[in-house]
Design an enzyme around this catalytic site. Structure first.
Site, PDB file in Angstrom:
ATOM      1  N   CYS A 245      22.189  15.555  15.348  1.00 15.41           N
ATOM      2  CA  CYS A 245      21.295  16.655  15.712  1.00 15.41           C
ATOM      3  C   CYS A 245      20.092  16.153  16.524  1.00 15.41           C
ATOM      4  CB  CYS A 245      20.869  17.412  14.461  1.00 15.41           C
ATOM      5  SG  CYS A 245      20.209  19.067  14.803  1.00 15.41           S
ATOM      6  N   HIS A 330      26.435  18.997  12.492  1.00 14.51           N
ATOM      7  CA  HIS A 330      26.185  18.365  11.192  1.00 14.51           C
ATOM      8  C   HIS A 330      27.493  17.999  10.498  1.00 14.51           C
ATOM      9  CE1 HIS A 330      21.792  18.984  10.763  1.00 14.51           C
ATOM     10  NE2 HIS A 330      22.019  19.939  11.642  1.00 14.51           N
ATOM     11  N   GLU A 332      27.851  16.277   7.879  1.00 12.98           N
ATOM     12  CA  GLU A 332      27.664  16.333   6.421  1.00 12.98           C
ATOM     13  C   GLU A 332      27.741  17.754   5.889  1.00 12.98           C
ATOM     14  OE1 GLU A 332      23.773  17.714   7.781  1.00 12.98           O
ATOM     15  OE2 GLU A 332      25.217  16.266   8.519  1.00 12.98           O
TER      16      GLU A 332
END
Length: 365
Positions: A245, A330, A332
């Site tokens: 990001c 993202h 995760e």
């Protein structure tokens, strides 16, 4: 209790207030996620923003202690069509309304969130203020037009380094507004993690003898963090690097590319991203208002690895010479799909390969 949202273009939307009774200004954005509101309000990347949820009913499973992405929420306000007053979930500990009251974060319900979202899509992100009904609209509008939101990374980054011990590779995680999900993924893989502030110098990082460096997500304009850009110029090529990001954008700037503000950003849990090399499409969680300019990559040592299928913007970069890659989305998740979770494995593989190359050079010397 009535409350109004005043936008910088003079638009006034009146609804029912919930949460904290304070007045707050911020950049008004929207997210398309149907779930994950707890992760959203605790995601440091939303620092200074008033978040509009496009899904009509928010709060129906309450708030629990497990799903926070940071200790303190960073949003300046929430806007929903309808808030659920009676959440039902076995993990629920407190309602969204009561949690926002505790944290003194204002909310607005009962407005046409579709209308507001269309306005943002048409005219771009707008500054706004959640305020009481007796507020002077003309004065608020003039103040909003003059407001510049800065220093978000400074607000949400850790102030001091701290360890998250493991027995595996030592990873220095630079915190620009880190989601806990990133740290959890490294911990799952038994990495020996040291989290450091956003303004840590290259010399200080290298002194920690890292096997790899992780650049976290974070809020705002990457050009507002010049110290991180300078740090990366001295780091790239010396240690394997993985950025997410804001970390992706800072890596691009340090490598000679450019970034610019998107009209209304990417915020949601269902953004399709294509891997250029394999053709594989991953559904990703995203939250960013800036992007790397595609044409600016041409005269650098970077190559574009991933693109967004919705608008064609750059979603991934890799250095042509050095062990470094980054993504705009993202992997995760937290919340969101885990299609891209294997990027953490790619990072560890890159670290191992870099170590082997170093050992071979020493043996051949």
């Amino acid at each position: 209790m009535k409350r109004q949202l005043i936008l910088e273009d003079g638009t006034v939307l009146i609804g029912t207030g919930f949460g904290g009774e304070i007045e707050k200004s911020g950049e008004v954005v929207f997210t398309t996620g149907m779930t994950g509101y707890q992760e959203t309000l605790s995601d440091p990347s939303y620092c200074g923003q008033i978040v509009t949820f496009t899904y009509p009913l928010i709060g129906n499973y309450g708030i629990n202690r497990d799903d926070f992405e940071s200790i303190h929420p960073s949003v300046n306000g929430l806007i929903v069509n309808e808030i659920c007053d009676h959440p039902s979930n076995f993990r629920n500990e407190i309602s969204l309304n009561d949690y926002l009251k505790e944290r003194n974060i204002p909310g607005l319900a009962g407005i046409d969130t579709r209308k507001l979202t269309r306005k943002i899509r048409q005219y771009g992100t707008l500054r706004g203020r959640l305020c009481n009904m007796d507020a002077d609209v003309e004065y608020i509008v003039s103040q909003l037009k003059a407001t510049v939101f800065t220093d978000h990374v400074k607000r949400v980054s850790t102030k001091d380094p701290y360890p998250s011990p493991g027995r595996g590779h030592r990873v220095v995680l630079v915190d620009f507004g880190m989601k806990h999900g990133i740290l959890r993924e490294l911990n799952k893989r038994d990495c020996d993690v040291i989290v450091v502030p956003y303004n840590t110098t290259a010399e200080e990082i290298l002194r920690l003898s890292p096997d790899g460096i992780m650049l976290s997500n974070g809020p705002g304009d990457p050009k507002d963090v010049p110290e991180a850009i300078e740090m990366l110029k001295d780091i790239i090529g010396k240690v394997p690097l993985f950025g997410i990001c804001l970390g992706h954008q800072l890596f691009a700037l340090a490598s000679g590319a450019n970034t610019s503000k998107l009209k209304f950003g990417h915020r949601g849990l269902n953004h399709p991203v294509k891997n250029i090399a394999t053709g594989k499409v991953a559904i990703t969680s995203q939250n960013h208002g800036y992007a790397v300019e595609e044409e600016s990559v041409e005269n650098t040592e970077l190559e574009i690895t991933h693109v967004a299928l919705n608008d064609g913007t750059v979603e991934g970069l890799r250095h042509k010479k050095f062990p470094a890659f980054t993504v705009q989305y993202h992997p995760e998740a937290s919340a969101g799909p885990e299609d891209a979770n294997d990027l953490f494995e790619d990072f560890l593989t890159m670290i191992e390969n870099f170590k082997k190359e170093g050992e071979e050079l020493c043996q051949n010397a």
